[in-house]
Design a protein around this motif. Structure first.
Motif, PDB file in Angstrom:
ATOM      1  N   ARG A  25       0.284   5.950  -5.965  1.00 13.37           N
ATOM      2  CA  ARG A  25       1.708   6.239  -6.056  1.00 13.37           C
ATOM      3  C   ARG A  25       2.077   6.575  -7.505  1.00 13.37           C
ATOM      4  O   ARG A  25       1.691   5.865  -8.435  1.00 13.37           O
ATOM      5  N   PHE A  26       2.859   7.624  -7.688  1.00  8.85           N
ATOM      6  CA  PHE A  26       3.300   7.986  -9.033  1.00  8.85           C
ATOM      7  C   PHE A  26       4.163   6.884  -9.640  1.00  8.85           C
ATOM      8  O   PHE A  26       4.223   6.744 -10.861  1.00  8.85           O
ATOM      9  N   SER A  27       4.838   6.112  -8.783  1.00 11.45           N
ATOM     10  CA  SER A  27       5.676   5.017  -9.292  1.00 11.45           C
ATOM     11  C   SER A  27       4.844   3.931  -9.966  1.00 11.45           C
ATOM     12  O   SER A  27       5.381   3.127 -10.740  1.00 11.45           O
ATOM     13  N   GLN A  28       3.542   3.888  -9.669  1.00  8.98           N
ATOM     14  CA  GLN A  28       2.659   2.906 -10.293  1.00  8.98           C
ATOM     15  C   GLN A  28       2.011   3.434 -11.571  1.00  8.98           C
ATOM     16  O   GLN A  28       1.243   2.721 -12.217  1.00  8.98           O
ATOM     17  N   ASP A  65      -0.608  10.753  -4.888  1.00 11.98           N
ATOM     18  CA  ASP A  65       0.191  10.843  -3.672  1.00 11.98           C
ATOM     19  C   ASP A  65       1.112  12.058  -3.724  1.00 11.98           C
ATOM     20  O   ASP A  65       2.279  11.971  -4.110  1.00 11.98           O
ATOM     21  N   TRP A  66       0.577  13.214  -3.348  1.00 12.86           N
ATOM     22  CA  TRP A  66       1.355  14.439  -3.214  1.00 12.86           C
ATOM     23  C   TRP A  66       0.699  15.268  -2.123  1.00 12.86           C
ATOM     24  O   TRP A  66      -0.424  15.022  -1.729  1.00 12.86           O
ATOM     25  N   GLU A  67       1.411  16.262  -1.640  1.00  9.58           N
ATOM     26  CA  GLU A  67       0.815  17.191  -0.691  1.00  9.58           C
ATOM     27  C   GLU A  67       1.488  18.544  -0.844  1.00  9.58           C
ATOM     28  O   GLU A  67       2.612  18.661  -1.335  1.00  9.58           O
ATOM     29  N   ASP A  80      -2.094  -1.207  -4.556  1.00  5.05           N
ATOM     30  CA  ASP A  80      -0.939  -0.556  -3.951  1.00  5.05           C
ATOM     31  C   ASP A  80      -1.179   0.944  -3.869  1.00  5.05           C
ATOM     32  O   ASP A  80      -0.933   1.688  -4.819  1.00  5.05           O
ATOM     33  N   VAL A  81      -1.680   1.388  -2.727  1.00  2.00           N
ATOM     34  CA  VAL A  81      -1.968   2.799  -2.489  1.00  2.00           C
ATOM     35  C   VAL A  81      -1.188   3.251  -1.257  1.00  2.00           C
ATOM     36  O   VAL A  81      -1.200   2.564  -0.231  1.00  2.00           O
ATOM     37  N   ALA A  82      -0.501   4.373  -1.365  1.00  2.00           N
ATOM     38  CA  ALA A  82       0.201   4.921  -0.205  1.00  2.00           C
ATOM     39  C   ALA A  82      -0.818   5.270   0.882  1.00  2.00           C
ATOM     40  O   ALA A  82      -1.849   5.888   0.584  1.00  2.00           O
ATOM     41  N   PRO A  83      -0.587   4.854   2.123  1.00  6.69           N
ATOM     42  CA  PRO A  83      -1.566   5.118   3.189  1.00  6.69           C
ATOM     43  C   PRO A  83      -1.890   6.600   3.306  1.00  6.69           C
ATOM     44  O   PRO A  83      -1.014   7.454   3.177  1.00  6.69           O
ATOM     45  N   PHE A  84      -3.140   6.897   3.563  1.00  4.82           N
ATOM     46  CA  PHE A  84      -3.552   8.285   3.730  1.00  4.82           C
ATOM     47  C   PHE A  84      -3.033   8.840   5.058  1.00  4.82           C
ATOM     48  O   PHE A  84      -3.027   8.150   6.079  1.00  4.82           O
ATOM     49  N   GLY A 122     -12.114   8.593   0.304  1.00  2.56           N
ATOM     50  CA  GLY A 122     -11.011   7.666   0.069  1.00  2.56           C
ATOM     51  C   GLY A 122     -11.413   6.231  -0.176  1.00  2.56           C
ATOM     52  O   GLY A 122     -10.540   5.349  -0.270  1.00  2.56           O
ATOM     53  N   GLN A 123     -12.705   5.953  -0.315  1.00  4.40           N
ATOM     54  CA  GLN A 123     -13.146   4.571  -0.501  1.00  4.40           C
ATOM     55  C   GLN A 123     -12.669   3.974  -1.819  1.00  4.40           C
ATOM     56  O   GLN A 123     -12.584   2.749  -1.960  1.00  4.40           O
ATOM     57  N   TRP A 124     -12.350   4.841  -2.770  1.00 12.71           N
ATOM     58  CA  TRP A 124     -11.858   4.353  -4.065  1.00 12.71           C
ATOM     59  C   TRP A 124     -10.572   3.542  -3.917  1.00 12.71           C
ATOM     60  O   TRP A 124     -10.227   2.730  -4.792  1.00 12.71           O
ATOM     61  N   ALA A 125      -9.824   3.743  -2.829  1.00 13.23           N
ATOM     62  CA  ALA A 125      -8.557   3.042  -2.643  1.00 13.23           C
ATOM     63  C   ALA A 125      -8.744   1.525  -2.593  1.00 13.23           C
ATOM     64  O   ALA A 125      -7.810   0.769  -2.887  1.00 13.23           O
ATOM     65  N   ASP A 126      -9.942   1.076  -2.237  1.00 11.75           N
ATOM     66  CA  ASP A 126     -10.211  -0.361  -2.176  1.00 11.75           C
ATOM     67  C   ASP A 126     -10.108  -1.017  -3.553  1.00 11.75           C
ATOM     68  O   ASP A 126     -10.001  -2.251  -3.646  1.00 11.75           O
ATOM     69  N   HIS A 127     -10.145  -0.215  -4.607  1.00 13.87           N
ATOM     70  CA  HIS A 127     -10.112  -0.766  -5.966  1.00 13.87           C
ATOM     71  C   HIS A 127      -8.691  -0.877  -6.518  1.00 13.87           C
ATOM     72  O   HIS A 127      -8.512  -1.221  -7.696  1.00 13.87           O
ATOM     73  N   PHE A 128      -7.693  -0.601  -5.677  1.00  8.38           N
ATOM     74  CA  PHE A 128      -6.295  -0.659  -6.103  1.00  8.38           C
ATOM     75  C   PHE A 128      -5.500  -1.525  -5.139  1.00  8.38           C
ATOM     76  O   PHE A 128      -5.808  -1.595  -3.948  1.00  8.38           O
TER      77      PHE A 128
END
Length: 391
Positions: free
Chosen positions: A338-341, A361-363, A185-189, A177-183
């Protein structure tokens, strides 16, 4: 496309979503480079294969669709184009015959991932795909991608970029999940398909590792008849995973230890037996519960409301727990881009860049849904990219 007219693509992440994107793009003549931070590719895919590699599930389309909950249109569209039938055909097209079990779950006849992965990588090689390992994506330089490599920092760009970086569980397999630092607005894991921590008394130690069979788990609107396991640190297994999202989000968890018995009939049986036997003998001899169920009943009933009748507890035993197991131990994760983004699966702020797989962001529950959606979104991202460069 040949020579100077050939389009190029960089895919970050060599799991099912990334490899499927590479397959589609390279089959269309795009020069594809797949980049992964681990020493070898498909590590989480191979781990999934240790339990048989459940590729997908053949069932009523509405039921399959419902497994993804309130999924956004982009995910629904991807699954509509590449669902269970297409996954089955894809595996067989790689020379890996499959079979469908009694519950509709589809597995390779080989019951492991390695033959399928080898055949897939061989096809990608024949289609000219380049694989680069031990390269870690560190962000953007404009629209180009930056990487840390064994030979130092490198910047790369291409006509198409597909990010398939995975979720945030099983760090040792590459999904950190380190890639999230490059965005921004990411939904929390959050853990998905996860176990739960239980502070067992010493009396439960003999039952660690034992499966619990023939129960029904209830959490809010979610139910499961699947098997699950008592571990030293809590509870886990397919039955638990099926209701884990509801439990994680706050629904109390109950287990019906005798799902094939009506409450009223069970109460009558208990009333009649109590005139002759102790509760322990009734559970063992009259109701014929196995020792592990008796131990679980004794463990959890002492934590329940004192006035609760035995029959009611047998039909709805509250499972007290201390929350989900650590995120890194979850089978999968919720949260992510987020799909909204996104515009479909494209990042509007980065022309020619798309995202796929578990980083979205799905499960969904285990049982073939996870791999199907990763393959489907990888394919959908590649198809969308091909349409864009052809426009």
């Amino acid at each position: 496309m040949t020579g100077t007219d050939q389009k190029t693509a960089i895919i970050v992440g060599a799991g099912p979503a990334g490899l499927m994107a590479a397959d589609v793009l390279s089959a269309s003549g795009v020069a594809v480079t797949v980049i992964d931070q681990m020493p070898s590719v498909g590590r989480k895919f191979l781990m999934a294969g240790k339990s048989g590699l459940n590729l997908t599930k053949i069932e009523d389309p509405a039921q399959f669709d419902a497994a993804f909950g309130d999924a956004p249109p982009a995910l629904r569209d991807a699954l509509a184009q590449f669902g269970p039938a297409q996954v089955t055909a894809w595996a067989e097209g790689l020379g890996q015959p499959v079979f469908t079990g009694s519950t509709g779950r589809v597995f390779p006849v080989a019951m492991k991932a390695s033959p399928l992965l080898r055949a897939w990588l061989n096809r990608l090689t024949q289609q000219g795909v380049t694989l680069l390992t031990r390269w870690t994506w560190t962000g953007w330089d404009g629209n180009a991608l930056r990487f840390d490599t064994p030979d130092g920092p490198v910047t790369r760009s291409a006509d198409i970029t597909i990010l398939a970086c995975g979720g945030a569980s099983w760090r040792r397999l590459g999904s950190d999940g380190q890639w999230a630092d490059h965005f921004s607005d990411v939904a929390p894991f959050k853990p998905a398909n996860c176990g739960f921590r239980v502070d067992w008394s010493d009396h439960m130690a003999p039952y660690f590792g034992q499966p619990i069979k023939a129960t029904t788990l209830h959490a809010g609107k979610a139910t499961s008849r699947g098997e699950w396991v008592i571990t030293q640190n809590g509870i886990e297994g397919g039955g638990i995973y099926a209701v884990s999202a509801a439990v994680r989000d706050g629904a109390p968890l109950f287990v019906d230890l005798m799902p094939d018995h009506e409450l009223s009939a069970l109460q009558q049986k208990l009333d009649a037996a109590r005139q002759k036997s102790s509760l322990g003998k009734i559970l063992k001899s009259t109701l014929r519960l196995p020792p592990v169920k008796i131990a679980l009943f004794n463990e959890m009933s002492r934590r329940a409301e004192p006035a609760t009748h035995t029959a009611a507890l047998l039909k709805a035993l509250p499972m007290m727990h201390s929350g989900p197991a650590p995120l890194d131990q979850a089978i999968s994760t919720a949260g992510g881009l987020r799909f909204s983004q996104l515009d479909g699966l494209m990042l509007p702020s980065k022309p020619g860049t798309f995202a796929a797989g578990e980083m979205l962001d799905w499960e969904a529950p285990t049982g073939g849904y996870l791999i199907t959606a990763c393959l489907a979104t990888g394919r959908a991202a590649a198809v969308a990219a091909l349409h864009q460069i052809a426009a």
